[in-house]
Each structure stands twice: as structure tokens, then as C-alpha cells.
Write a protein that holds these residues in place. Sequence first.
Motif, mmCIF file in Angstrom:
data_model
loop_
_atom_site.group_PDB
_atom_site.id
_atom_site.type_symbol
_atom_site.label_atom_id
_atom_site.label_comp_id
_atom_site.label_asym_id
_atom_site.label_seq_id
_atom_site.Cartn_x
_atom_site.Cartn_y
_atom_site.Cartn_z
ATOM 1 N N ASN A 11 -11.191 71.172 -18.536
ATOM 2 C CA ASN A 11 -10.798 69.920 -17.890
ATOM 3 C C ASN A 11 -11.299 68.681 -18.615
ATOM 4 O O ASN A 11 -10.767 67.591 -18.446
ATOM 5 C CB ASN A 11 -11.341 69.863 -16.455
ATOM 6 N N ARG B 253 -6.838 79.894 -15.411
ATOM 7 C CA ARG B 253 -6.732 78.572 -16.018
ATOM 8 C C ARG B 253 -5.697 78.573 -17.115
ATOM 9 O O ARG B 253 -5.654 79.461 -17.954
ATOM 10 C CB ARG B 253 -8.089 78.155 -16.609
ATOM 11 N N GLU C 33 -13.989 69.874 -9.764
ATOM 12 C CA GLU C 33 -12.634 69.884 -10.316
ATOM 13 C C GLU C 33 -12.131 68.458 -10.542
ATOM 14 O O GLU C 33 -11.592 68.119 -11.597
ATOM 15 C CB GLU C 33 -11.701 70.636 -9.352
ATOM 16 N N THR D 181 -1.383 72.339 -21.828
ATOM 17 C CA THR D 181 -1.269 71.415 -20.704
ATOM 18 C C THR D 181 -0.394 70.231 -21.077
ATOM 19 O O THR D 181 -0.628 69.571 -22.082
ATOM 20 C CB THR D 181 -2.667 70.896 -20.305
ATOM 21 N N LYS E 256 -11.680 66.520 -14.346
ATOM 22 C CA LYS E 256 -10.311 66.150 -14.715
ATOM 23 C C LYS E 256 -10.139 64.641 -14.840
ATOM 24 O O LYS E 256 -9.356 64.154 -15.649
ATOM 25 C CB LYS E 256 -9.324 66.683 -13.670
ATOM 26 N N ASP F 3 -0.208 65.684 -17.406
ATOM 27 C CA ASP F 3 -1.098 66.261 -16.402
ATOM 28 C C ASP F 3 -2.449 65.580 -16.380
ATOM 29 O O ASP F 3 -3.239 65.785 -15.485
ATOM 30 C CB ASP F 3 -1.297 67.754 -16.677
ATOM 31 N N ARG F 4 -2.775 64.847 -17.399
ATOM 32 C CA ARG F 4 -4.075 64.172 -17.433
ATOM 33 C C ARG F 4 -3.848 62.714 -17.759
ATOM 34 O O ARG F 4 -3.211 62.364 -18.736
ATOM 35 C CB ARG F 4 -4.981 64.804 -18.490
#
Length: 586
Positions: free
Chosen positions: A144, A54, A368, A60, A372, A64-65
Motif C-alpha cells: 500500500n 493482495r 489499511e 494496481t 493507502k 486506485d491510489r
Amino acid sequence: MDAQGRGRDEGIDPADQWVLNPDTGDYELRLGPSAGRPAAPAGTSGRTPGPRRRKDPEATPPGDRAAVPGQRGGRRGAGGGRGDRDETRRQGSRAAATAPGRRKAKPKKSRKKKALVWTGGVLAFLLVGVGTTGYLVYQHFNGNITAVSTDGAGTGGFSKDRAINILVIGTDKRTGAGNEGYGDSGSVGHADTNILFHVSKDRTNATALSIPRDLITDIPDCPTTMEDGSKKDIPGSTGGRFNTSLGQSDRTPSCTMRTVTELTGIVPDHFMVADFNAVKSMTTAVGGVDVCLAKDIDDKDSHLKLSQGEHTIQGEQALAFLRTRHSVGFGSDLSRIEIQQQFLGSLMRKLKSNDTLTSPTKMWSLAEAATKALTVDDKIDDINQLRKLGMELASVDPKNITFTTVPVLDNPNDKATVILDKSKAPQVFSMMREDVSFTAVAKKEKAEEKAAEAAKLKGEMADPADVRVDVYNGGAPAGSAQSALDWLQNEQGVLKSTNKANAPAKVKKTQLVYAPNQADQARRLADMMGLTASALKPTTTDAGEMDPMTLTLGPDFTEAGSPLSAPTKAPEDIQRVEADKAVCAK
């Protein structure tokens, strides 16, 4: 550090080192040579899904989110915060992995308990119970999760000994890859779809109440934690749309929580926020959701094009289905709510099916995608807390889950909005507050309890003119004592009543304290206001002839004339969808 990093099994994907133990239902890190690995479970193409290395959540990239109104981009603070704790856990997990021997496997549990997946809400939400043997999976899923403060708007968290209320918010903010083409790309987003998910105290049934985005309502003042950690008091508003409770004027999900409480009298325990990417990623992870159409649909606004009959949809097509409204029903947002409820019922059935629960690949993908895609409140910002919440909800059968919508009427002043149907909505809110099932799932002991309560109210009732009562506000909306007094005096004939303003202390529910020789007065007042026997609190000594009873209005009091006791069944003509029944969109 993964298995390869320790010099084991060169050339093997580290995810393949995680093997499902069929006796425990847990994934175990297998560090032996590849030749000694057991065969992968059927249906996984020779691989058992597991965590890859991870990335540090701190590193991050923001893109990405998907951002959500009120989102702070993670849960870690500056020095001494969660990032430091995560590093401590990483070090501990490395040490544990190299230590000789390992703990014994946990006792065998049922697959449905270990492989728990639970969903509810538009664009879907998922509560995941993941059985693991180390910190690697814990760290992976925890990294996440994105969390936002409740700002004191919730109960402080769910508990095992009472009903659970979760507010699920679907935002229409166009964030995330592939969502730019939906228009309104610069919007901060709204509370576009809202479901208050109520799970009964005994966990036998649940009600999912949709709140129309175009409902005209009041939004209270909202003390709010901003993205930079500063505090801001956001002023409330009157006569606006419900969907402005999120995003507008810097409002965060905690403000939507407060608006729900103001509207229904129910304080949510938690909230979950989903954007467009949530439905796309989660429906793909589950392998698609089955839907049925009663007619062909070719909607130019949502871009949904499907023929009459049954289809399995996922990703962009699933999102288009949930956004469709002009081609179904009356073409309104209320019609869209109905097909969303039908979709969610189908999604629940899919998630509870053996096809999903026995597939390690789907379970991993769902966990997952969910962790997220969703933003949760800071009371459940840990995978273990989500697991505990999921375990509380695991036993509810889809046949005992009812989707319904707040009863509304067309707004005579604005055809694009709706207003509360005050003849029906209070009954629905009361049923949820009093934990009455919409699916008529009633245990014998509950019926006996209600009968015993009803017996306490039997007896002679005083004439309204002879009822003496002091009215206090003990946690009801501001102005409730005066509105109750006006109603009692002007509409019920209880002239010997007085507004005593705020009570010395707040109460959880409305209560009436009376003396034994005032029982006939108490019955009359209870009959007028719809009080249950549990709301009646007799003292042990008689009162003087001129002494009044004491009525203290609690948070369950919404407005004068609205009964405080829940009806035994829902109004006959409200919109409902049972989660276990497949319905074709019309």
C-alpha cells in the motif's frame, strides 16, 4: 496463497482464517477446519479482520491510489528492484505456510504496545505497529505504501537517542474519487497545510507547529528526483508564499523540507503527505471524530452545515470541517488552522482510546486507510520502519502534546498574506530546537541540569569594547558571519571582532572557544548572543593578550540578535491548543 487456495475451509472468506490470539495480541493464520476455529472477538460480528489476497502492486491501476505532487506511483524499480524482492518474499511465505509446525508465539506484550496507533498532522497521519505472524500481512501493508525521495533534505532518519521531527504536509491537489467538485481540478497542488511535529528526546511531550500556507518566506534551491528517476536542480525563490514549496515548478516534498529548515533551523527526519482522501478514509475507519461548535455553521465554500453543539463527523463531512475558514474565527486561514488543531486533538484522543485500541476491526481499517492514503519519504517506506517509529511515539500522552502556530503578522504590503513575527517566532523555533516543552512538563533532573549550566555562566563579564572574537560560519545560513559581525560591532559595541568566513569544519551547534583567561569575555559574548553553557568550550591554556576567541556559527544560528538559548517557557500570547482538551470552534 490463502487458506482456501490450499484446499482448506471451502466457502470461508480467507480473512476469517486470521484469528486474534488474546495472549500475544497477534493475528495468527488458522489453517484447521472451520469447526475448530475459536469464536471471534466481541464486537467483530463473528469475523476477525485479516488480509485478503493482495493484488500485485505492479498491476494496481493508477486511479486506485490518489496522486500527490512528487509521487512516483510506487516504490518498485525495474529489474532487480523491489518487485523481485516481493516475489521472493511471496515464495518464502508460501513455503513457510506449508511447513510442518510453526514458531512459538512471542512473549505477551501490553495491548497498547501491540495495537499501536499514533496520529498527527492535518488530514491526519497514522503510524501503525501491526503484530503479525507471517509475511502475508507484511506484504499487504507494504504494497500500500507510496514513497518519494528526501533528496538529502532530511537527517537521514530518526534515532532513539534524540528528538524526532516529522513534517506532515496536506496537499490541496484534487485527486481521488469525489474530489473533482472542489474546484481547481487541474492544479498540481500546494503545501496547503503544514505541521512540523516535534517529539522530545525523552518522549514525554510533543509540539505540533502549524506553518501558515500564506506565510511569505524564501524557498531554497532544491535538488530533486523527478518521477522518471532523473535529477533536476529547481531554483529557489524569495518573497513567495510557503505553499509554493510543493507542486509548483516540479517541487516535491523534499523541497518543503528544505524550506522548513530554512525557516526554523530544524532539519526534519521524515515527511508524510496526505491528500483529501486521507481525512475521509481515516476518519471513517476510526468511526468518526467528535467536534464541538460554539455556533451554527453553514459555509457555502466548504459545504459544512452543522448546528451548534457536539457532533461526530467522518468522511466528506470531516473534510468539509477541515476546509472551513470563512465561517469561523476571523474567516482567515489562521482561523482554519485553529479548528484543524482542535480536530486533530480530538482525533488523537479517539485513537488512543480503548474503544479504538481494543477493536481489531478498527485497527485493521486504520492501518489499511493510512498506508493507502499517505505518501512517505523513502527512509520509512517499509511497514517495519513505520512500526519502529510508531513505538518511539507511543508513550506521549495527549495532555503533553501542544498544537501551536508560527507567530505571524499581517503583511502590510498584501493583506492576503502574513509575515514572520520576528519578536516571537525565533523564541518558538528556539524552544523546539532546544527540546523545551510547551506544556511545562519538566523533570527534576532537567531543572537541575539547567541550573548547573546557568552556574557556569556566573561571574564577572568584560566590557564589550574589551571583547576580541573571530567569527566563522560553520553551517549557518550564507552570510551569517557578516551579519553577526555587523550586529556585534554596530549594536553591541564589540569593535574588536573579525569575519573569518567559512570555518575549517562544520559544527552541529554554535560554539565559542576561549582560553581560561578569556572567561570574562566569553561570559559577555554569551550574554549578548544568548549562548548556553554547553556552547562554551574552554581550552586548557591561557591565550595571549591580543589573541581573539573563536565563535563558530552553526545551523542553530538564524539571524543576528535572535537568542540561541531557548526560553524556559513559550511567549504568553501565542496561539496554542492542548491535545487533551476539547475546544468548541467559534
